[in-house]
Design a protein around this motif. Structure first.
Motif, PDB file in Angstrom:
ATOM      1  N   ILE A  34     -58.019 -10.226 164.044  1.00 35.81           N
ATOM      2  CA  ILE A  34     -57.403 -10.891 162.886  1.00 35.81           C
ATOM      3  C   ILE A  34     -56.530  -9.907 162.099  1.00 35.81           C
ATOM      4  N   ALA A  35     -57.032  -8.672 161.905  1.00 33.90           N
ATOM      5  CA  ALA A  35     -56.257  -7.671 161.156  1.00 33.90           C
ATOM      6  C   ALA A  35     -54.954  -7.354 161.900  1.00 33.90           C
ATOM      7  N   ALA A  36     -55.046  -7.263 163.237  1.00 34.70           N
ATOM      8  CA  ALA A  36     -53.849  -6.960 164.029  1.00 34.70           C
ATOM      9  C   ALA A  36     -52.856  -8.119 163.934  1.00 34.70           C
ATOM     10  N   ARG A  37     -53.384  -9.362 163.983  1.00 36.18           N
ATOM     11  CA  ARG A  37     -52.491 -10.525 163.900  1.00 36.18           C
ATOM     12  C   ARG A  37     -51.842 -10.623 162.519  1.00 36.18           C
ATOM     13  N   PRO A  62     -52.933 -16.806 156.316  1.00 32.56           N
ATOM     14  CA  PRO A  62     -53.255 -15.943 157.449  1.00 32.56           C
ATOM     15  C   PRO A  62     -54.365 -16.527 158.338  1.00 32.56           C
ATOM     16  N   ALA A  63     -54.564 -15.912 159.516  1.00 28.00           N
ATOM     17  CA  ALA A  63     -55.588 -16.373 160.474  1.00 28.00           C
ATOM     18  C   ALA A  63     -56.963 -16.416 159.805  1.00 28.00           C
ATOM     19  N   GLY A  64     -57.663 -17.524 160.009  1.00 31.67           N
ATOM     20  CA  GLY A  64     -59.034 -17.634 159.514  1.00 31.67           C
ATOM     21  C   GLY A  64     -59.151 -17.971 158.031  1.00 31.67           C
ATOM     22  N   SER A  65     -58.040 -18.292 157.365  1.00 28.61           N
ATOM     23  CA  SER A  65     -58.120 -18.603 155.936  1.00 28.61           C
ATOM     24  C   SER A  65     -58.683 -20.004 155.712  1.00 28.61           C
ATOM     25  N   GLY A  66     -58.842 -20.753 156.790  1.00 28.89           N
ATOM     26  CA  GLY A  66     -59.444 -22.082 156.693  1.00 28.89           C
ATOM     27  C   GLY A  66     -58.417 -23.190 156.633  1.00 28.89           C
ATOM     28  N   LYS A  67     -57.141 -22.839 156.819  1.00 30.98           N
ATOM     29  CA  LYS A  67     -56.079 -23.837 156.621  1.00 30.98           C
ATOM     30  C   LYS A  67     -56.116 -24.946 157.670  1.00 30.98           C
TER      31      LYS A  67
END
Ligand code: DC
Length: 218
Positions: free
Chosen positions: A170-173, A8-13
């Protein structure tokens, strides 16, 4: 050969994949950046879908990885910074949910990885785009940790967005990316899950590099 890192967004991937590519001297592909360029075109089309699909055909999206940076072009213009604005972030999930856009981006990616060894990050790479990837990772982290990371990136670029706004975005995405009908964000059955909430950046890069190294050597 391709190794994929979804999450997910912001997981650092994205930053992890970039660092892995730099350390192992392989190519990096940021699939989210390609959806972001498509979103720029969508905004230029003033969210008119018909015009957007026409412009998507007429315009050229290209990219390359150089000196540790993934650079994206819309025609001849480097739009690597423009694609990171809040306005693009607010519309990108909507655009990435369009099946026409997904097949357009998938074709771009498949063409790119025909040559060289790649590490790519995205949402559906291990399930829908590259189900035969040599290795699959799925990175997760709690919402606040992810929002803090994204906020730091935005602040470094001069944005005044608040933690609350970023958490909401981020939650919405997450919600749109996981519930869309076209290739939702989903962990592949054969993906290795890495929870980065309590890992240092260095640790997460090393875990992934250690798994890829034997494949490159063989
Ligand atoms: O990784 P990112 O935040 O830059 O990605 C932007 C958006 O693109 C994200 O909200 C979902 C979408 N995306 C996708 O649907 N499939 C991918 N493989 C990569 C990104």
């Amino acid at each position: 050969m391709i190794v994929v890192i979804d999450g997910p967004a912001g997981s650092g991937k994205s930053s992890t994949a970039r660092a892995v590519a730099g350390r192992l001297e392989i190519q990096f592909l940021d699939s989210g950046a390609l959806y972001r360029v498509a979103t720029l075109i969508y905004l230029k089309a003033e969210k008119n879908k018909e015009l957007f699909f026409e412009l998507l055909k007429e315009n050229k999206i290209s990219f390359h990885f150089q000196d540790g940076t993934f650079i994206v072009y819309l025609n001849d213009t480097n739009v690597s910074d423009e694609i990171r604005t809040m306005e693009v972030s607010e519309h990108v999930s909507e655009v990435a949910a369009m099946p026409e856009v997904r097949s357009y981006v998938n074709i771009l990616m498949h063409k790119a990885v025909e040559k060289n060894v790649y590490v790519a990050d995205g949402r559906d790479l291990g399930t829908a785009v590259f189900p035969d990837a040599a290795l699959k990772f799925f990175m997760v982290a709690d919402l606040e940790t992810r929002a803090q990371r994204r906020l730091a990136e935005l602040q470094a670029k001069g944005s005044t967005a608040s933690l609350e706004e970023v958490m909401k975005n981020i939650a919405a995405r997450d919600e749109i990316d996981s519930s869309r009908s076209a290739d939702p964000l989903k962990q592949a059955d054969d993906a290795i899950e890495i929870d980065t909430s309590a890992l240092s950046f260095e640790e997460q890069v090393s875990i992934i590099c250690d798994q890829i190294k034997p494949l490159i050597a063989s």
